[in-house]
Design an enzyme around this catalytic site. Sequence first.
Site, PDB file in Angstrom:
ATOM      1  N   GLU A 283       0.683   5.900   1.354  1.00 38.03           N
ATOM      2  CA  GLU A 283       0.062   4.776   2.064  1.00 38.03           C
ATOM      3  C   GLU A 283      -0.961   4.062   1.195  1.00 38.03           C
ATOM      4  O   GLU A 283      -1.245   2.890   1.414  1.00 38.03           O
ATOM      5  CB  GLU A 283      -0.631   5.273   3.346  1.00 38.03           C
ATOM      6  CG  GLU A 283       0.334   5.453   4.493  1.00 38.03           C
ATOM      7  CD  GLU A 283      -0.350   5.625   5.844  1.00 38.03           C
ATOM      8  OE1 GLU A 283       0.373   5.612   6.848  1.00 38.03           O
ATOM      9  OE2 GLU A 283      -1.579   5.786   5.908  1.00 38.03           O
ATOM     10  N   HIS A 304      16.659  25.966  -5.265  1.00 36.26           N
ATOM     11  CA  HIS A 304      18.028  26.231  -4.843  1.00 36.26           C
ATOM     12  C   HIS A 304      18.593  25.067  -4.038  1.00 36.26           C
ATOM     13  O   HIS A 304      19.633  25.199  -3.407  1.00 36.26           O
ATOM     14  CB  HIS A 304      18.075  27.546  -4.046  1.00 36.26           C
ATOM     15  CG  HIS A 304      17.674  28.731  -4.875  1.00 36.26           C
ATOM     16  ND1 HIS A 304      18.576  29.607  -5.431  1.00 36.26           N
ATOM     17  CD2 HIS A 304      16.444  29.147  -5.287  1.00 36.26           C
ATOM     18  CE1 HIS A 304      17.926  30.522  -6.134  1.00 36.26           C
ATOM     19  NE2 HIS A 304      16.629  30.277  -6.070  1.00 36.26           N
ATOM     20  N   LYS A 419       6.132  -1.090  14.000  1.00 46.03           N
ATOM     21  CA  LYS A 419       5.485  -1.049  15.320  1.00 46.03           C
ATOM     22  C   LYS A 419       5.781  -2.322  16.090  1.00 46.03           C
ATOM     23  O   LYS A 419       6.093  -2.291  17.278  1.00 46.03           O
ATOM     24  CB  LYS A 419       3.967  -0.903  15.161  1.00 46.03           C
ATOM     25  CG  LYS A 419       3.530   0.459  14.664  1.00 46.03           C
ATOM     26  CD  LYS A 419       2.013   0.536  14.692  1.00 46.03           C
ATOM     27  CE  LYS A 419       1.509   1.757  13.963  1.00 46.03           C
ATOM     28  NZ  LYS A 419       0.079   1.715  13.702  1.00 46.03           N
TER      29      LYS A 419
HETATM   30  O1  PA5 Z   1      -4.068   6.591   7.205  1.00 43.41           O
HETATM   31  C1  PA5 Z   1      -3.992   5.944   8.233  1.00 43.41           C
HETATM   32  O2  PA5 Z   1      -4.878   5.147   8.573  1.00 43.41           O
HETATM   33  C2  PA5 Z   1      -2.836   6.110   9.210  1.00 43.41           C
HETATM   34  O3  PA5 Z   1      -1.812   6.893   8.724  1.00 43.41           O
HETATM   35  C3  PA5 Z   1      -3.332   6.709  10.518  1.00 43.41           C
HETATM   36  O4  PA5 Z   1      -3.935   7.932  10.263  1.00 43.41           O
HETATM   37  C4  PA5 Z   1      -2.217   6.903  11.543  1.00 43.41           C
HETATM   38  O5  PA5 Z   1      -1.465   5.728  11.700  1.00 43.41           O
HETATM   39  C5  PA5 Z   1      -2.800   7.302  12.902  1.00 43.41           C
HETATM   40  O6  PA5 Z   1      -3.682   6.319  13.341  1.00 43.41           O
HETATM   41  P1  PA5 Z   1      -4.755   6.575  14.455  1.00 43.41           P
HETATM   42  O7  PA5 Z   1      -5.709   7.600  13.988  1.00 43.41           O
HETATM   43  O8  PA5 Z   1      -5.404   5.244  14.678  1.00 43.41           O
HETATM   44  O9  PA5 Z   1      -4.017   7.045  15.678  1.00 43.41           O
END
Ligand code: PA5
Length: 445
Positions: A283, A304, A419
């Site tokens: 990310e 493996h 989303k």
């Molecule tokens: O790193 C990030 O910001 C995302 O991966 C969030 O952790 C994930 O989408 C979950 O979001 P939230 O904590 O708002 O539910």
Amino acid sequence: MITFQYSHLKTVSEADVRSFDERIAAADRHIRNKDGKGNDFLGWVDLPVNYDKEEFGRIREAADKIRRDSQVLLVVGIGGSYLGARAVIEFLKGCYYNQKRKNTPDIYFVGNSFDGDELKTVLELCEGKDVSVNVISKSGTTTESSIAFRILREYMEDRYSKEEAAARIYATTDRARGALKGLADQNGYETFVIPDDVGGRFSVLTPVGLLPIACAGIDIEALMRGAANEREKLFGDGLTNDAYTYAIARNIQLERGKSVELLCSYDPSFRFMGEWFKQLFGESEGKDKKGLFPASAVYSSDLHSLGQYVQDGSPILFETVCALARPAVRDMNVPYEEENSDGLNFIAGESFYKVNKKAMLGTLLAHEQGGTDTLMIRYDAKDEENLGELIYFFELACAASGYLIDVNPFDQPGVEAYKKNMFALLGKPGYEDKKAELEEKIKNI
Ligand code: PA5
């Protein structure tokens, strides 16, 4: 202690690393002066030393209460709101934590998929046991965790009174915003705050990770101390620190045409550290059509399955091995057998640690011969301090690496695309036009 090595097989030279001097200096400035892309999300840099001590005390008290009054803790969250906690618990307590005899609750992570069968199964596992819930979401609106929490709220209120349910639900979320904060205030749940300047994937050392981790009986003070020590060591070492050198070494691989970094461990309990690593780097770097694709494997098991590809397949990857530098505290030896019917007496008396280490070295040499380079990260022990160090090491390396490829390491705009489509397809108000357009596109699926 964490150490990093890139030159053991002489495929990366000191001169290669030094060619990044200017770029790493700029990355370092962005991190220290908070003047780079995404600079309002650098709260994790000082977190190990300036975390909220009052809240830390409340986390411990809540964990003590949960350990006293519950045999099960359900942790509701997805992405950065669950991977860190799960990684730490599995690494330090093992993959069979829930099956072990212990005086801490079983911990199930839910709300990280849309799998009704899985949630149903977890609720069946709760039968006859007292339950607490820690719901975690920074935005407070993430669909996976919100749906699971809607079900769990009802479940808890059916099993206990509304008041007792509220006393067993702990919400970790934004200080002021979001639907979860509203629900927590309305129902009187104890709340813990995710700092504004710490993004989900950098939040394991905030209440997001610390409450579930403390419930598992892990020493969260030692975890923070490890992170603080690593912070001091890395910043004290200046531009040649190991985290920056690792960031550079992986970018040398990128510039040599590699597109995948395979994080390998020889310890099955490291599996979720691999998942946490993938989110952290994926990310942070995967944007603007840039970045290494982070993958993970647990050897020797995956030798493996994936081993053939790593040795002989398309030359797209390099490996980063994370390994324990010293013999494990709990281990077994290969027994001697008079008849030697399986031919194993040549290793009789040897520890699994030693056999594993030879497997690692043999693999490293074989993969190098096949054209796959290896970077090495070593930790001294499987304990809280070393893990705190390792977490901080990866976080700093990730930020520096993101700046080296000139992306904003702290946003994740790409996550929104699925989303929006999902909301449109589910008929969420406000998405009516998009729904018709998408349904036309998928009419043959
Ligand atoms: O790193 C990030 O910001 C995302 O991966 C969030 O952790 C994930 O989408 C979950 O979001 P939230 O904590 O708002 O539910």
